[in-house]
Design a protein around this motif. Sequence first.
Motif, PDB file in Angstrom:
ATOM      1  N   ILE A   1     -38.000 -24.902 -54.084  1.00 11.77           N
ATOM      2  CA  ILE A   1     -36.926 -23.118 -53.714  1.00 11.77           C
ATOM      3  C   ILE A   1     -36.817 -22.957 -54.386  1.00 11.77           C
ATOM      4  CG2 ILE A   1     -34.109 -24.084 -54.899  1.00 11.77           C
ATOM      5  CD1 ILE A   1     -34.746 -26.775 -54.196  1.00 11.77           C
ATOM      6  N   PHE A   2     -36.349 -21.852 -53.523  1.00 17.34           N
ATOM      7  CA  PHE A   2     -36.033 -20.329 -54.805  1.00 17.34           C
ATOM      8  C   PHE A   2     -35.255 -19.796 -54.771  1.00 17.34           C
ATOM      9  CE2 PHE A   2     -40.813 -20.764 -52.740  1.00 17.34           C
ATOM     10  CZ  PHE A   2     -41.408 -20.660 -54.042  1.00 17.34           C
ATOM     11  N   LEU A   3     -34.844 -19.562 -56.493  1.00 18.61           N
ATOM     12  CA  LEU A   3     -33.176 -19.284 -56.298  1.00 18.61           C
ATOM     13  C   LEU A   3     -33.798 -17.586 -56.819  1.00 18.61           C
ATOM     14  CD1 LEU A   3     -30.413 -19.305 -56.845  1.00 18.61           C
ATOM     15  CD2 LEU A   3     -30.410 -20.759 -58.828  1.00 18.61           C
ATOM     16  N   PHE A   4     -32.563 -16.388 -56.365  1.00 20.28           N
ATOM     17  CA  PHE A   4     -32.940 -14.840 -57.231  1.00 20.28           C
ATOM     18  C   PHE A   4     -31.458 -15.262 -57.511  1.00 20.28           C
ATOM     19  CE2 PHE A   4     -36.872 -15.208 -54.252  1.00 20.28           C
ATOM     20  CZ  PHE A   4     -37.250 -15.031 -54.434  1.00 20.28           C
ATOM     21  N   ARG A   5     -31.438 -15.089 -58.714  1.00 21.71           N
ATOM     22  CA  ARG A   5     -29.882 -14.987 -59.228  1.00 21.71           C
ATOM     23  C   ARG A   5     -29.812 -13.230 -59.824  1.00 21.71           C
ATOM     24  NH1 ARG A   5     -29.393 -19.552 -62.815  1.00 21.71           N
ATOM     25  NH2 ARG A   5     -28.035 -17.916 -64.354  1.00 21.71           N
ATOM     26  N   SER A   6     -28.745 -12.487 -60.433  1.00 20.51           N
ATOM     27  CA  SER A   6     -28.749 -11.258 -60.868  1.00 20.51           C
ATOM     28  C   SER A   6     -27.318 -11.150 -60.974  1.00 20.51           C
ATOM     29  CB  SER A   6     -29.376 -10.440 -59.787  1.00 20.51           C
ATOM     30  OG  SER A   6     -29.031  -8.836 -60.457  1.00 20.51           O
ATOM     31  N   ARG A   7     -26.965 -10.731 -62.027  1.00 17.34           N
ATOM     32  CA  ARG A   7     -25.895 -10.147 -62.342  1.00 17.34           C
ATOM     33  C   ARG A   7     -25.561  -8.100 -61.102  1.00 17.34           C
ATOM     34  NH1 ARG A   7     -22.816 -11.878 -66.245  1.00 17.34           N
ATOM     35  NH2 ARG A   7     -24.526 -14.792 -67.731  1.00 17.34           N
ATOM     36  N   SER A   8     -26.708  -7.900 -61.605  1.00 18.48           N
ATOM     37  CA  SER A   8     -26.185  -6.681 -60.424  1.00 18.48           C
ATOM     38  C   SER A   8     -26.529  -6.853 -59.437  1.00 18.48           C
ATOM     39  CB  SER A   8     -27.569  -5.972 -61.168  1.00 18.48           C
ATOM     40  OG  SER A   8     -28.885  -6.122 -61.313  1.00 18.48           O
ATOM     41  N   THR A   9     -26.418  -5.722 -58.658  1.00 23.79           N
ATOM     42  CA  THR A   9     -26.510  -5.084 -57.417  1.00 23.79           C
ATOM     43  C   THR A   9     -28.405  -6.037 -56.829  1.00 23.79           C
ATOM     44  OG1 THR A   9     -27.532  -3.227 -57.248  1.00 23.79           O
ATOM     45  CG2 THR A   9     -25.014  -3.982 -56.870  1.00 23.79           C
ATOM     46  N   MET A  10     -28.071  -6.317 -55.547  1.00 23.39           N
ATOM     47  CA  MET A  10     -30.091  -5.842 -54.835  1.00 23.39           C
ATOM     48  C   MET A  10     -30.691  -4.756 -54.260  1.00 23.39           C
ATOM     49  SD  MET A  10     -31.392  -9.488 -53.106  1.00 23.39           S
ATOM     50  CE  MET A  10     -30.639  -9.219 -51.228  1.00 23.39           C
ATOM     51  N   THR A  11     -30.991  -4.536 -53.763  1.00 19.29           N
ATOM     52  CA  THR A  11     -31.093  -3.355 -53.307  1.00 19.29           C
ATOM     53  C   THR A  11     -32.452  -3.924 -52.213  1.00 19.29           C
ATOM     54  OG1 THR A  11     -29.347  -2.065 -53.096  1.00 19.29           O
ATOM     55  CG2 THR A  11     -31.198  -1.123 -52.026  1.00 19.29           C
ATOM     56  N   THR A  12     -32.931  -3.764 -50.871  1.00 19.57           N
ATOM     57  CA  THR A  12     -34.678  -3.914 -50.450  1.00 19.57           C
ATOM     58  C   THR A  12     -34.772  -2.396 -49.792  1.00 19.57           C
ATOM     59  OG1 THR A  12     -34.175  -4.218 -48.397  1.00 19.57           O
ATOM     60  CG2 THR A  12     -34.416  -6.392 -50.275  1.00 19.57           C
ATOM     61  N   GLY A  13     -35.564  -2.175 -50.246  1.00 26.90           N
ATOM     62  CA  GLY A  13     -36.068  -1.130 -49.279  1.00 26.90           C
ATOM     63  C   GLY A  13     -36.548  -1.283 -47.672  1.00 26.90           C
ATOM     64  N   SER A  14     -36.213  -0.195 -47.916  1.00 27.94           N
ATOM     65  CA  SER A  14     -36.484   0.247 -45.333  1.00 27.94           C
ATOM     66  C   SER A  14     -37.864  -0.788 -44.889  1.00 27.94           C
ATOM     67  CB  SER A  14     -36.683   1.747 -45.078  1.00 27.94           C
ATOM     68  OG  SER A  14     -35.944   1.864 -44.652  1.00 27.94           O
ATOM     69  N   ASN A  15     -38.293  -1.673 -44.340  1.00 26.88           N
ATOM     70  CA  ASN A  15     -39.005  -2.294 -44.221  1.00 26.88           C
ATOM     71  C   ASN A  15     -39.837  -3.429 -45.250  1.00 26.88           C
ATOM     72  OD1 ASN A  15     -38.817  -1.549 -41.030  1.00 26.88           O
ATOM     73  ND2 ASN A  15     -39.646   0.396 -42.051  1.00 26.88           N
ATOM     74  N   THR A  16     -39.205  -3.927 -45.913  1.00 26.39           N
ATOM     75  CA  THR A  16     -38.977  -5.491 -46.652  1.00 26.39           C
ATOM     76  C   THR A  16     -39.090  -6.588 -45.727  1.00 26.39           C
ATOM     77  OG1 THR A  16     -38.173  -3.772 -48.638  1.00 26.39           O
ATOM     78  CG2 THR A  16     -38.173  -6.102 -48.425  1.00 26.39           C
ATOM     79  N   ALA A  17     -40.595  -7.135 -45.972  1.00 23.15           N
ATOM     80  CA  ALA A  17     -39.954  -8.751 -45.683  1.00 23.15           C
ATOM     81  C   ALA A  17     -40.825  -9.271 -46.603  1.00 23.15           C
ATOM     82  CB  ALA A  17     -41.246  -8.662 -44.375  1.00 23.15           C
ATOM     83  N   PHE A  18     -40.211 -11.007 -46.564  1.00 20.09           N
ATOM     84  CA  PHE A  18     -40.455 -11.170 -47.428  1.00 20.09           C
ATOM     85  C   PHE A  18     -41.746 -12.652 -46.916  1.00 20.09           C
ATOM     86  CE2 PHE A  18     -37.017 -10.197 -49.324  1.00 20.09           C
ATOM     87  CZ  PHE A  18     -37.264 -10.417 -51.177  1.00 20.09           C
ATOM     88  N   ILE A  19     -42.520 -12.660 -46.913  1.00 22.82           N
ATOM     89  CA  ILE A  19     -44.013 -13.949 -46.507  1.00 22.82           C
ATOM     90  C   ILE A  19     -43.599 -14.923 -46.805  1.00 22.82           C
ATOM     91  CG2 ILE A  19     -45.851 -13.889 -45.665  1.00 22.82           C
ATOM     92  CD1 ILE A  19     -46.380 -11.118 -46.484  1.00 22.82           C
ATOM     93  N   LEU A  20     -43.355 -15.654 -46.339  1.00 24.38           N
ATOM     94  CA  LEU A  20     -43.080 -17.491 -46.325  1.00 24.38           C
ATOM     95  C   LEU A  20     -44.725 -18.315 -46.419  1.00 24.38           C
ATOM     96  CD1 LEU A  20     -39.912 -18.713 -45.381  1.00 24.38           C
ATOM     97  CD2 LEU A  20     -40.629 -18.094 -47.744  1.00 24.38           C
ATOM     98  N   GLN A  21     -45.465 -18.418 -47.756  1.00 18.02           N
ATOM     99  CA  GLN A  21     -47.189 -19.359 -47.279  1.00 18.02           C
ATOM    100  C   GLN A  21     -46.970 -20.392 -48.280  1.00 18.02           C
ATOM    101  OE1 GLN A  21     -49.698 -16.293 -50.110  1.00 18.02           O
ATOM    102  NE2 GLN A  21     -49.825 -15.391 -48.180  1.00 18.02           N
ATOM    103  N   ALA A  22     -48.062 -20.495 -47.662  1.00 16.35           N
ATOM    104  CA  ALA A  22     -48.397 -22.936 -47.777  1.00 16.35           C
ATOM    105  C   ALA A  22     -49.145 -21.976 -49.103  1.00 16.35           C
ATOM    106  CB  ALA A  22     -49.059 -23.151 -47.137  1.00 16.35           C
TER     107      ALA A  22
END
Length: 124
Positions: free
Chosen positions: A9-30
């Motif tokens: 499990i991956f939990l990203f917690r933040s009290r502030s804003t989350m902004t991704t740049g253009s063409n950001t991709a999270f790659i799921l890998q074994a």
Amino acid sequence: TLQGGESDIFLFRSRSTMTTGSNTAFILQASPDRSGVVQAKNVLFALLADATTGAGSSLPGSILSGAAVTLGARSDVKGYILATAAITFGEYCSVNSDSIGPSVDDITKNPARASPIATLIDNA
């Protein structure tokens, strides 16, 4: 890159804003020492503030925001989006919650398949 097994499990917690740049991709890998690949259903972005994706971004998992969520044009989310304020979509965005759980049609036909989140939304 999120590296792990199918039950991690991956939990990203933040009290502030989350902004991704253009063409950001999270790659799921074994991970070499784990079975399977990280699953989008096990990724959660939990924020107290706004979430904004840049154009063409791809996020696996769900976004839970204590404020607004804005998806840039051609953004893709493989999960749910829950926000206490507006959810704004740019052009050609896609949100695919079918990849992480039963569809609304499945839940309507078989309420026993509903997850706690789906039940909460249905009763709102």
